[in-house]
Design a protein around this motif. Structure first.
Motif, PDB file in Angstrom:
ATOM      1  N   ILE A   1       0.858  -1.198   0.000  1.00  0.00           N
ATOM      2  CA  ILE A   1       0.000   0.000   0.000  1.00  0.00           C
ATOM      3  C   ILE A   1       0.897   1.253   0.000  1.00  0.00           C
ATOM      4  N   GLY A   2       1.985   1.190   0.773  1.00  0.00           N
ATOM      5  CA  GLY A   2       2.926   2.318   0.805  1.00  0.00           C
ATOM      6  C   GLY A   2       3.546   2.562  -0.568  1.00  0.00           C
ATOM      7  N   MET A   3       3.869   1.492  -1.290  1.00  0.00           N
ATOM      8  CA  MET A   3       4.465   1.636  -2.630  1.00  0.00           C
ATOM      9  C   MET A   3       3.456   2.257  -3.602  1.00  0.00           C
ATOM     10  N   VAL A   4       2.189   1.842  -3.504  1.00  0.00           N
ATOM     11  CA  VAL A   4       1.146   2.419  -4.370  1.00  0.00           C
ATOM     12  C   VAL A   4       0.988   3.908  -4.049  1.00  0.00           C
ATOM     13  N   THR A   5       1.002   4.227  -2.760  1.00  0.00           N
ATOM     14  CA  THR A   5       0.877   5.625  -2.335  1.00  0.00           C
ATOM     15  C   THR A   5       2.070   6.433  -2.845  1.00  0.00           C
ATOM     16  N   LEU A   6       3.250   5.846  -2.752  1.00  0.00           N
ATOM     17  CA  LEU A   6       4.476   6.493  -3.239  1.00  0.00           C
ATOM     18  C   LEU A   6       4.352   6.820  -4.732  1.00  0.00           C
ATOM     19  N   HIS A   7       3.856   5.854  -5.472  1.00  0.00           N
ATOM     20  CA  HIS A   7       3.623   6.010  -6.903  1.00  0.00           C
ATOM     21  C   HIS A   7       2.665   7.178  -7.153  1.00  0.00           C
ATOM     22  N   ILE A   8       1.581   7.247  -6.392  1.00  0.00           N
ATOM     23  CA  ILE A   8       0.575   8.303  -6.579  1.00  0.00           C
ATOM     24  C   ILE A   8       1.155   9.675  -6.220  1.00  0.00           C
ATOM     25  N   GLU A   9       1.898   9.731  -5.123  1.00  0.00           N
ATOM     26  CA  GLU A   9       2.422  11.032  -4.679  1.00  0.00           C
ATOM     27  C   GLU A   9       3.437  11.593  -5.688  1.00  0.00           C
ATOM     28  N   TRP A  10       4.345  10.752  -6.179  1.00  0.00           N
ATOM     29  CA  TRP A  10       5.332  11.261  -7.154  1.00  0.00           C
ATOM     30  C   TRP A  10       4.670  11.564  -8.487  1.00  0.00           C
ATOM     31  N   MET A  11       3.666  10.771  -8.857  1.00  0.00           N
ATOM     32  CA  MET A  11       2.912  10.994 -10.104  1.00  0.00           C
ATOM     33  C   MET A  11       2.245  12.374 -10.087  1.00  0.00           C
ATOM     34  N   THR A  12       1.708  12.754  -8.931  1.00  0.00           N
ATOM     35  CA  THR A  12       1.059  14.072  -8.799  1.00  0.00           C
ATOM     36  C   THR A  12       2.058  15.186  -9.080  1.00  0.00           C
ATOM     37  N   GLN A  13       3.302  14.984  -8.607  1.00  0.00           N
ATOM     38  CA  GLN A  13       4.346  15.983  -8.855  1.00  0.00           C
ATOM     39  C   GLN A  13       4.581  16.133 -10.354  1.00  0.00           C
ATOM     40  N   LYS A  14       4.661  15.006 -11.026  1.00  0.00           N
ATOM     41  CA  LYS A  14       4.938  15.022 -12.461  1.00  0.00           C
ATOM     42  C   LYS A  14       3.807  15.698 -13.241  1.00  0.00           C
ATOM     43  N   HIS A  15       2.566  15.375 -12.906  1.00  0.00           N
ATOM     44  CA  HIS A  15       1.428  15.986 -13.615  1.00  0.00           C
ATOM     45  C   HIS A  15       1.510  17.514 -13.523  1.00  0.00           C
ATOM     46  N   TYR A  16       1.804  17.995 -12.317  1.00  0.00           N
ATOM     47  CA  TYR A  16       1.788  19.446 -12.139  1.00  0.00           C
ATOM     48  C   TYR A  16       2.954  20.108 -12.873  1.00  0.00           C
ATOM     49  N   THR A  17       4.165  19.608 -12.647  1.00  0.00           N
ATOM     50  CA  THR A  17       5.321  20.309 -13.224  1.00  0.00           C
ATOM     51  C   THR A  17       5.390  20.151 -14.747  1.00  0.00           C
ATOM     52  N   GLU A  18       4.968  19.008 -15.278  1.00  0.00           N
ATOM     53  CA  GLU A  18       5.106  18.787 -16.724  1.00  0.00           C
ATOM     54  C   GLU A  18       3.886  19.227 -17.527  1.00  0.00           C
ATOM     55  N   SER A  19       2.692  19.217 -16.926  1.00  0.00           N
ATOM     56  CA  SER A  19       1.497  19.458 -17.738  1.00  0.00           C
ATOM     57  C   SER A  19       0.625  20.612 -17.275  1.00  0.00           C
ATOM     58  N   VAL A  20       0.608  20.911 -16.000  1.00  0.00           N
ATOM     59  CA  VAL A  20      -0.358  21.890 -15.483  1.00  0.00           C
ATOM     60  C   VAL A  20       0.256  23.289 -15.363  1.00  0.00           C
ATOM     61  N   ARG A  21       1.450  23.369 -14.801  1.00  0.00           N
ATOM     62  CA  ARG A  21       2.032  24.667 -14.434  1.00  0.00           C
ATOM     63  C   ARG A  21       2.071  25.654 -15.602  1.00  0.00           C
ATOM     64  N   ASP A  22       2.431  25.191 -16.800  1.00  0.00           N
ATOM     65  CA  ASP A  22       2.575  26.108 -17.927  1.00  0.00           C
ATOM     66  C   ASP A  22       1.387  26.072 -18.879  1.00  0.00           C
ATOM     67  N   ASP A  23       0.275  25.483 -18.452  1.00  0.00           N
ATOM     68  CA  ASP A  23      -0.925  25.430 -19.296  1.00  0.00           C
ATOM     69  C   ASP A  23      -1.758  26.675 -19.017  1.00  0.00           C
ATOM     70  N   HIS A  24      -1.956  27.513 -20.062  1.00  0.00           N
ATOM     71  CA  HIS A  24      -2.701  28.759 -19.842  1.00  0.00           C
ATOM     72  C   HIS A  24      -4.106  28.713 -20.440  1.00  0.00           C
ATOM     73  N   ASP A  25      -4.509  27.543 -20.943  1.00  0.00           N
ATOM     74  CA  ASP A  25      -5.860  27.412 -21.516  1.00  0.00           C
ATOM     75  C   ASP A  25      -6.869  26.924 -20.486  1.00  0.00           C
ATOM     76  N   MET A  26      -6.387  26.135 -19.532  1.00  0.00           N
ATOM     77  CA  MET A  26      -7.326  25.458 -18.631  1.00  0.00           C
ATOM     78  C   MET A  26      -8.056  26.422 -17.699  1.00  0.00           C
ATOM     79  N   ASP A  27      -9.205  25.972 -17.218  1.00  0.00           N
ATOM     80  CA  ASP A  27     -10.019  26.770 -16.299  1.00  0.00           C
ATOM     81  C   ASP A  27      -9.176  27.197 -15.090  1.00  0.00           C
ATOM     82  N   PRO A  28      -9.165  28.500 -14.764  1.00  0.00           N
ATOM     83  CA  PRO A  28      -8.290  28.983 -13.670  1.00  0.00           C
ATOM     84  C   PRO A  28      -8.602  28.355 -12.314  1.00  0.00           C
TER      85      PRO A  28
END
Ligand SMILES: [Fe+2]
Ligand SMILES: [Fe+2]
Length: 302
Positions: free
Chosen positions: A149-176
């Motif tokens: 369960i800890g490994m799955v959680t680890l996967h989810i927590e690091w995945m969240t980091q990747k989504h934000y830094t690679e896809s969300v932070r510089d997206d200026h089209d999405m709903d604010p």
């Protein structure tokens, strides 16, 4: 094994990042003329069989599902962290406070995502089916080995980091507002990724090589279970799209949308974590050979 992070410094960072739901949600509304989820995760722009309006609607359904799914998995992360903290509540004060802060933040995120879901459905106008119920999913996952369960959680927590830094932070089209929810979530998840690294390392050290193998086997079982649930979510999303657009797709078009969306949702929740360098480094440190094994699985979830 935990020399990279300290409970004291993580506690300080989490106190600095802490926010209130009311400050980010009250008085704000969603803009349904904009996409919600970045294209890297939604993969709706290339669906030529859909009109631009239909692609936008599918993107928003995926956005709703994205935060709903985070709320769903946080339902098991919350008791998992509390259970890990409880046996040593009177030990290291920084550890106790950092872990309870972690649990408290996940309880807050669950609350935030429930409020978002209500706001979304009111503004969207038609129902959107979601996998669950959360308590049954949580119970099914918590029946596994704590290290798994800890490994799955680890996967989810690091995945969240990747989504934000690679896809969300510089997206200026999405709903604010949607972007602000992801940005605030990310700011607290950063500490969770470090804390869960320490939890996994503690459990691995306590379990020894046999315990690590058991944990890894259960990590794979839970990931397979999640993949099955995600495939159900794709079918629910297709039904939500037909209800919202009033268009019933031909069998051929529906299959084409299904294929793209199955890969999109697999990448979102599995592939993006399986390729995260930090996740792979931690797994390989605990269980040598994991990097190669997990990297070999990633193309199926790309
Ligand atoms: Fe969270
Ligand atoms: Fe988290």
């Amino acid at each position: 094994m935990t020399q990279h992070f300290s409970y004291e410094s993580i506690l300080k960072a989490s106190q600095a990042a802490n926010w209130k739901i009311e400050d980010i949600l009250d008085g704000k509304s969603l803009d349904f003329s904009r996409p919600f989820l970045p294209e890297a995760l939604a993969r709706t722009n290339g669906l030529a069989m859909l009109s631009p309006k239909e692609r936008l609607i599918l993107n928003q359904i995926r956005g709703c599902g994205y935060l709903y799914t985070f709320g769903l998995v946080e339902e098991f992360i919350l008791p998992f962290v509390v259970d890990h903290a409880r046996p040593a509540l009177h030990g290291d004060d920084n550890r106790t406070r950092a872990l309870l802060q972690f649990a408290g933040e996940e309880a807050k995120h669950i609350h935030l995502f429930k409020r978002f879901y209500q706001t979304f459905i009111e503004g969207f106008g038609t129902p959107c089916g979601m996998i669950g119920p959360a308590d049954q999913v949580s119970a099914a996952i918590l029946a596994h080995d704590p290290l798994g369960i800890g490994m799955v959680t680890l996967h989810i927590e690091w995945m969240t980091q990747k989504h934000y830094t690679e896809s969300v932070r510089d997206d200026h089209d999405m709903d604010p507002l949607f972007k602000s929810l992801l940005s605030n979530h990310w700011a607290e998840e950063m500490q969770h990724a470090m804390l869960d690294t320490m939890i996994v390392e503690e459990l691995a050290a306590a379990g020894g090589p046999d315990g690590v193998e058991r944990g890894f086997a259960d990590f794979m079982k839970i990931a397979t279970m999640l993949d099955g649930a995600l495939m159900q979510q794709v079918e629910l999303d297709l039904a939500s799209m037909e209800a919202a657009t009033g268009r019933i797709l031909s069998a051929e078009d529906k299959e084409a949308v299904r294929r793209v969306q199955q890969q999109a949702i697999r990448y979102t929740y599995l592939g993006s974590g399986l390729t995260h360098p930090q996740f792979l480094a931690i797994m390989d440190r605990i269980r040598p050979g994991s990097r190669a094994e997990l990297s070999g699985l990633a193309p199926a979830f790309s």
